[in-house]
Design a protein around this motif. Structure first.
Motif, mmCIF file in Angstrom:
data_model
loop_
_atom_site.group_PDB
_atom_site.id
_atom_site.type_symbol
_atom_site.label_atom_id
_atom_site.label_comp_id
_atom_site.label_asym_id
_atom_site.label_seq_id
_atom_site.Cartn_x
_atom_site.Cartn_y
_atom_site.Cartn_z
ATOM 1 N N GLU C 184 0.844 -1.212 0.000
ATOM 2 C CA GLU C 184 0.000 0.000 0.000
ATOM 3 C C GLU C 184 0.864 1.241 0.000
ATOM 4 N N ASP C 185 1.675 1.356 -1.025
ATOM 5 C CA ASP C 185 2.688 2.398 -1.058
ATOM 6 C C ASP C 185 3.054 2.690 -2.517
ATOM 7 N N GLU C 186 3.717 3.800 -2.731
ATOM 8 C CA GLU C 186 4.196 4.130 -4.067
ATOM 9 C C GLU C 186 5.699 3.859 -4.179
ATOM 10 N N VAL C 187 6.146 3.679 -5.404
ATOM 11 C CA VAL C 187 7.577 3.525 -5.668
ATOM 12 C C VAL C 187 8.193 4.914 -5.780
ATOM 13 N N ALA C 188 9.192 5.176 -4.959
ATOM 14 C CA ALA C 188 9.810 6.500 -4.939
ATOM 15 C C ALA C 188 11.038 6.559 -5.843
ATOM 16 N N ALA C 189 11.701 5.421 -6.013
ATOM 17 C CA ALA C 189 12.911 5.419 -6.847
ATOM 18 C C ALA C 189 13.215 3.990 -7.259
ATOM 19 N N VAL C 190 13.976 3.872 -8.321
ATOM 20 C CA VAL C 190 14.294 2.560 -8.886
ATOM 21 C C VAL C 190 15.790 2.453 -9.147
ATOM 22 N N GLY C 301 -2.069 2.124 -13.438
ATOM 23 C CA GLY C 301 -1.408 2.003 -14.737
ATOM 24 C C GLY C 301 -0.384 3.110 -14.922
ATOM 25 N N TYR C 302 -0.727 4.303 -14.468
ATOM 26 C CA TYR C 302 0.197 5.446 -14.520
ATOM 27 C C TYR C 302 1.446 5.143 -13.690
ATOM 28 N N ALA C 303 1.243 4.649 -12.492
ATOM 29 C CA ALA C 303 2.379 4.324 -11.618
ATOM 30 C C ALA C 303 3.276 3.268 -12.269
ATOM 31 N N ALA C 304 2.673 2.281 -12.880
ATOM 32 C CA ALA C 304 3.464 1.229 -13.520
ATOM 33 C C ALA C 304 4.284 1.789 -14.670
ATOM 34 N N THR C 305 3.673 2.715 -15.395
ATOM 35 C CA THR C 305 4.388 3.357 -16.502
ATOM 36 C C THR C 305 5.626 4.089 -15.982
ATOM 37 N N LEU C 306 5.441 4.794 -14.873
ATOM 38 C CA LEU C 306 6.565 5.547 -14.295
ATOM 39 C C LEU C 306 7.677 4.604 -13.834
ATOM 40 N N VAL C 307 7.311 3.481 -13.263
ATOM 41 C CA VAL C 307 8.333 2.542 -12.790
ATOM 42 C C VAL C 307 9.115 1.959 -13.966
ATOM 43 N N GLY C 308 8.390 1.601 -15.022
ATOM 44 C CA GLY C 308 9.077 1.072 -16.200
ATOM 45 C C GLY C 308 10.035 2.093 -16.794
ATOM 46 N N ASP C 309 9.567 3.350 -16.894
ATOM 47 C CA ASP C 309 10.429 4.408 -17.428
ATOM 48 C C ASP C 309 11.661 4.594 -16.549
ATOM 49 N N ALA C 310 11.453 4.622 -15.253
ATOM 50 C CA ALA C 310 12.573 4.825 -14.327
ATOM 51 C C ALA C 310 13.552 3.658 -14.395
ATOM 52 N N LEU C 312 14.216 1.811 -16.977
ATOM 53 C CA LEU C 312 15.036 1.952 -18.196
ATOM 54 C C LEU C 312 16.102 3.031 -18.013
ATOM 55 N N ARG C 313 15.727 4.128 -17.358
ATOM 56 C CA ARG C 313 16.744 5.150 -17.077
ATOM 57 C C ARG C 313 17.829 4.577 -16.157
ATOM 58 N N ALA C 314 17.388 3.793 -15.161
ATOM 59 C CA ALA C 314 18.325 3.301 -14.144
ATOM 60 C C ALA C 314 19.320 2.300 -14.719
ATOM 61 N N VAL C 315 18.866 1.481 -15.649
ATOM 62 C CA VAL C 315 19.794 0.498 -16.196
ATOM 63 C C VAL C 315 20.877 1.200 -17.011
ATOM 64 N N ASP C 316 20.536 2.344 -17.582
ATOM 65 C CA ASP C 316 21.538 3.108 -18.325
ATOM 66 C C ASP C 316 22.456 3.886 -17.396
ATOM 67 N N SER C 317 21.858 4.525 -16.399
ATOM 68 C CA SER C 317 22.642 5.421 -15.543
ATOM 69 C C SER C 317 23.400 4.675 -14.455
ATOM 70 N N GLY C 318 22.909 3.525 -14.094
ATOM 71 C CA GLY C 318 23.504 2.834 -12.946
ATOM 72 C C GLY C 318 23.130 3.496 -11.631
ATOM 73 N N ALA C 319 22.360 4.555 -11.707
ATOM 74 C CA ALA C 319 22.043 5.333 -10.497
ATOM 75 C C ALA C 319 20.627 5.067 -10.024
ATOM 76 N N ARG C 320 20.303 5.678 -8.916
ATOM 77 C CA ARG C 320 18.963 5.632 -8.346
ATOM 78 C C ARG C 320 18.122 6.667 -9.066
ATOM 79 N N GLU C 321 17.106 6.203 -9.750
ATOM 80 C CA GLU C 321 16.270 7.103 -10.530
ATOM 81 C C GLU C 321 14.969 7.355 -9.778
ATOM 82 N N ALA C 322 14.789 8.613 -9.401
ATOM 83 C CA ALA C 322 13.607 8.968 -8.618
ATOM 84 C C ALA C 322 12.373 9.048 -9.504
ATOM 85 N N ILE C 323 11.239 8.844 -8.884
ATOM 86 C CA ILE C 323 9.955 8.945 -9.567
ATOM 87 C C ILE C 323 9.172 10.098 -8.956
ATOM 88 N N THR C 324 8.699 10.988 -9.820
ATOM 89 C CA THR C 324 7.870 12.086 -9.340
ATOM 90 C C THR C 324 6.477 11.906 -9.898
#
Ligand code: MG
Ligand code: MG
Ligand code: MG
Ligand code: MG
Lengths: 340, 340, 340, 340
Positions: C184-190, C301-310, C312-324
């Protein structure tokens, strides 16, 4: 094309089946009800259903395509015979009837009718776990089944209402039927042994151990414990020539806490077999819609009656009580192979 | 303070115990061996051990503090009586002896001696799993034990050497002893039922189902399958008044692969009970060092003999064969409570 | 009162849902179909259903009470907006849409409409095992959840069709959604880590390890393995303050044979989640019949979209990608408590 | 031929090892003890053992064949160097030493000596379950290991004494060593993530999640929870190319009662690893009797030190902290293959 069903008997199990037929399953409507207690029938009747004064009137009504019998056992024979006379498919809760002679009369009527109309309420055959177990045995990779260990444990039974005969002529019926079905065989003889008594049940004969000697020589040993407190626990293991197969555990969260690594146990048969009851009716609806019946038959109900009778004789005699069956009518499929 | 041990019989089990006593366990030396085949004894003798010409010479040697009997069954009685006469602690592999009369003679000798000298090789009592199971039952939270389901499966037995009597007078002994120990009770009567035969064993009577009626009324049902191919599988479940307790699975890596989620099964009794054998001797060494014996006693060997005899009678008669025991000498503890 | 449904997209998943709606479930009829390949739509159409030329025509037809979207992802936005414009309940297979901007447009439209109309196809929320797990966590006896270990293993993926981005923007969506729901929570970063490669998948980035940092501080670690050969294995364990809870094993016969003591593993998601898909639609039908939607929402569905996008960014950056995330409209319930 | 052992440090773990060496294991005597608290040493000394004033005097005594170090960590370096100077085999409880520089000095001394003398107390390598797991992985049927999920849960830690650094520089050492051993690889880098805090430990940093990036690219993720209340729960699962392998459950009676179907969990590391500790010393005694050491080496202690240091850096930096090792001396075997 919706099957219009009339329900005879609106006690606890009747009400549950009405709920199932109206709220869970598709292709079916409950259009008629009857109960010896008319007020209870009226209360249980779903919206739009007619309350009939007598079982016979319900059975013969043009409104009713098929019948579900949930009345008490002694009423079953007449209701079944009326359904067969009317040519209507009928689901009959166990027991089929309450005597061997009655079972033979129902068989005779159905055979005279020429097609199957009766499905008996042995719901375990519709349980996904038992079906998986049967599939493994039928697959043949384990060789022939030689022993079947069946465990039937109830948390408790209603004191006073549940008598010392009932483990043998009521509870055992499920183990007997599932053994016949799993092993594709008939019960040739029955023995009963009575272990040290469970003091939780006071004077109740509990537990009992039943041995079913199958036609093939396979032996089924059944533990029936009806006051074991911890839950409703149905287990089964088939010991074959080169391997064994057991019923799966029920799915339950694996919790690790101060009580250990643990999984919950069903409380009662409702919880354990809820899906099996649904599936039982799902398949009944399909067959009844075609004017016939599949699944557990009058023959299976007859066989269960014989096992219960033999078990009662066996607990008194201490001996091996043989079962003699009439020749199996072709309507019920071919006789069990008695491989030896 | 090292216990100096002489080993009688250097066949397979004798050799294994020599290995155990010399390589695994502490506080013990094997200083003497004897075998009917002197060459075999010489080969099996550890460095520095003397090969004796006769069992009696070994038993009576000043070099020998305690004796391990691994000779064949018919030789046990005389060897046991010689050990008792010499006042030496003795570990005796099963069977204790091969007749009830012989067992009573050994009991009489030991009672006359006045202290326990004999430990019988019922290794299951030393298995950590069985001990855990007993601890749970003894804890009492599950109430009185009412039934015990014991499963004894061997992958295979040597064709020709292993006869149809042996499930009952050889294999069963372990289930009988562990039942007596777990339930702290004696076997009052035995029944045997013979299921459909496993074709893997050709004409061998396999499997067999044995019912042990305990003094308390508890019933033990035993499945003995000796050609089940898949492994050596020892299971046990105690059904009590408000719960059940079962032997744990053996620890084995949980592999998920193309064969499923799976754990390996022991191949044979050596693998399954290797730690139990070690522990059995560990405790024997301590007691023998004090000139006495603990663990399974001559009385337990006597009881096992009676069960085997009764089982053979029962398979012939098809009836319930009662067991009548002599009064239990105080040397072996108090008689089992026959709670009912 | 039967819900009349139109299905957009009649590929594999569309055909399966048509089967489900026509053969398994009650209270529903498939009256209309559309597909970019008109011949395929005609073949998939159940008897009596009309084949529409365009999605919009189907959506706006008076015949159609509610819509099921099984078309490819890029078509979803327009179809969803048309459904909302028509005020019709709609079940949308994942992905909701293919960009964050699109998700926000659908949210805006639904919020403007004022009641929920959209249910997204996150079927795990309807799986009985996951529901049992959530019930244990929600019960609170284990304390707050601190970590969730989610394991997502596929036997294989179609070579060439399944790309290295898909573990993160396709497969992960289920773990992300179920984590949000369980906790019962949101994903803040990936964060994404890439272990040693599985050579079975050649150059495919497989496995991947994903860390979801939840708003509360709880961490979800996900193993996604998509070529692990042995089966489709979905596991989950929640580590809490004073205990842990894990998904049950799937029920499967316990076979003891030459491969060990073993249970079968599902082959694929169809086998594993077949009941969940049924239940998902069962609940959708009830809500759609009332002109609304429950279950996974446009917000999910919106939240899932954000996690998927983050991811993909994270696998490239190697960093912690925040979700807003945008502020959560009241239509979708209250914002997740960010307990810390 | 009995190994005469001197024990340095007679606190809790020292006392337990004295018990083990004198009461459980064979071929060994404790002949000398030393502790910073002379009274405690005198109390702990077994009968006949001499209490030495200084570690050096004990190490250099002609009475002492081999040394067991159970003193506190900062004293280890000097004691190890003295043992090596004396050419005496030494068992050293973890930590080997408390700094990388110290570890390198001990390595240098042992390499100069020319043969191994030091065994470090990583007892998990001697646990039968971990050995079974390694055997499955080494067997190769599952393909290369890609991920290892290690779970390390303690029921509780002593408040005040156990600090927030200790999950990383004390508890983690076992997971790090067992990962290196199971995967036959070195740790190349460490990351630490800190989930939502367990309120049972107040301000303690608990749990922590550690990622070990192995040389091969395999990733190890470790959950360390030190106040989880329910028990001491050590789990491990290796995810490979075409299957997974997991540590077995500990053997425990399967009880079915009002709390479910359940098995007990060990309370602490003593219960969980008691046999591993015994086996660890059993093998040490054999090697020390031959004047050398096998099992976990100074190199392994050095590696563990580096992992602990990197973990502390990583929890501060939030970044991936690389580990740079010196070239592996031939004395410690060949360098880990860095397959990719
Ligand atoms: Mg029923
Ligand atoms: Mg033995
Ligand atoms: Mg889906
Ligand atoms: Mg240690």
């Amino acid at each position: 094309m919706t099957l219009r069903v009339g329900v005879l008997g609106t006690g606890m199990i009747g009400q549950d089946h009405i709920r199932r037929l109206t709220q869970v399953l598709s292709g079916v409507d409950v259009v008629a009800v009857n109960d010896i207690d008319r007020a209870r029938a009226a209360t249980a009747a779903p919206k739009g259903a007619e309350v009939f004064d007598t079982p016979k009137a319900l059975i013969n009504s043009d409104k009713v395509d098929a019948v579900v019998i949930c009345s008490w056992g002694p009423a079953h024979e007449e209701q079944l015979l009326d359904c067969i006379a009317a040519g209507k498919p009928v689901f009959c809760e166990k027991p089929l009837v309450t005597s061997e002679a009655a079972a033979r009369r129902v068989i005779a009527a159905e055979v005279a009718h020429g097609t199957r109309l009766v499905q008996v309420g042995f719901m375990r055959r519709f349980d996904a776990d038992y079906r998986r177990l049967k599939k493994v045995i039928d697959g043949g990779s384990l060789g022939a089944p030689l022993m079947y260990h069946s465990t039937h444990r109830n948390a408790s039974v209603p004191e006073g209402l549940y008598t010392s005969d009932m483990p043998l002529n009521d509870t055992l019926v499920h183990d007997a039927d599932i053994s016949r079905w799993l092993l594709e065989d008939e019960v040739a003889a029955v023995e009963v042994r009575v272990p040290r008594r469970n003091t939780r049940g006071k004077d109740l004969r509990d537990p009992v151990m039943v041995l079913l000697h199958m036609g093939s020589g396979a032996i089924v040993d059944v533990e029936i414990s009806v006051n074991i407190a911890y839950g409703y626990d149905i287990r089964g293991e088939v010991s074959c020539e080169n391997g064994v197969a057991a019923l799966p555990n029920r799915p339950a969260v694996v919790v690790s806490d101060q009580y250990g690594i643990r999984q919950a146990i069903p409380e009662d048969w409702r919880e354990r077999f809820i899906d099996a009851y649904d599936q039982e009716f799902r398949e009944w609806i399909v067959a009844a819609g075609q004017g016939t019946a599949t699944g557990p038959s009058t023959w299976d109900g007859y066989a269960a009656t014989l096992v219960g009778d033999a078990a009662l004789r066996a607990v008194d005699s201490g001996a091996r009580e043989a079962i003699t069956m009439i020749e199996k009518p072709a309507l019920y499929g071919k006789a069990a192979a008695r491989a030896a």
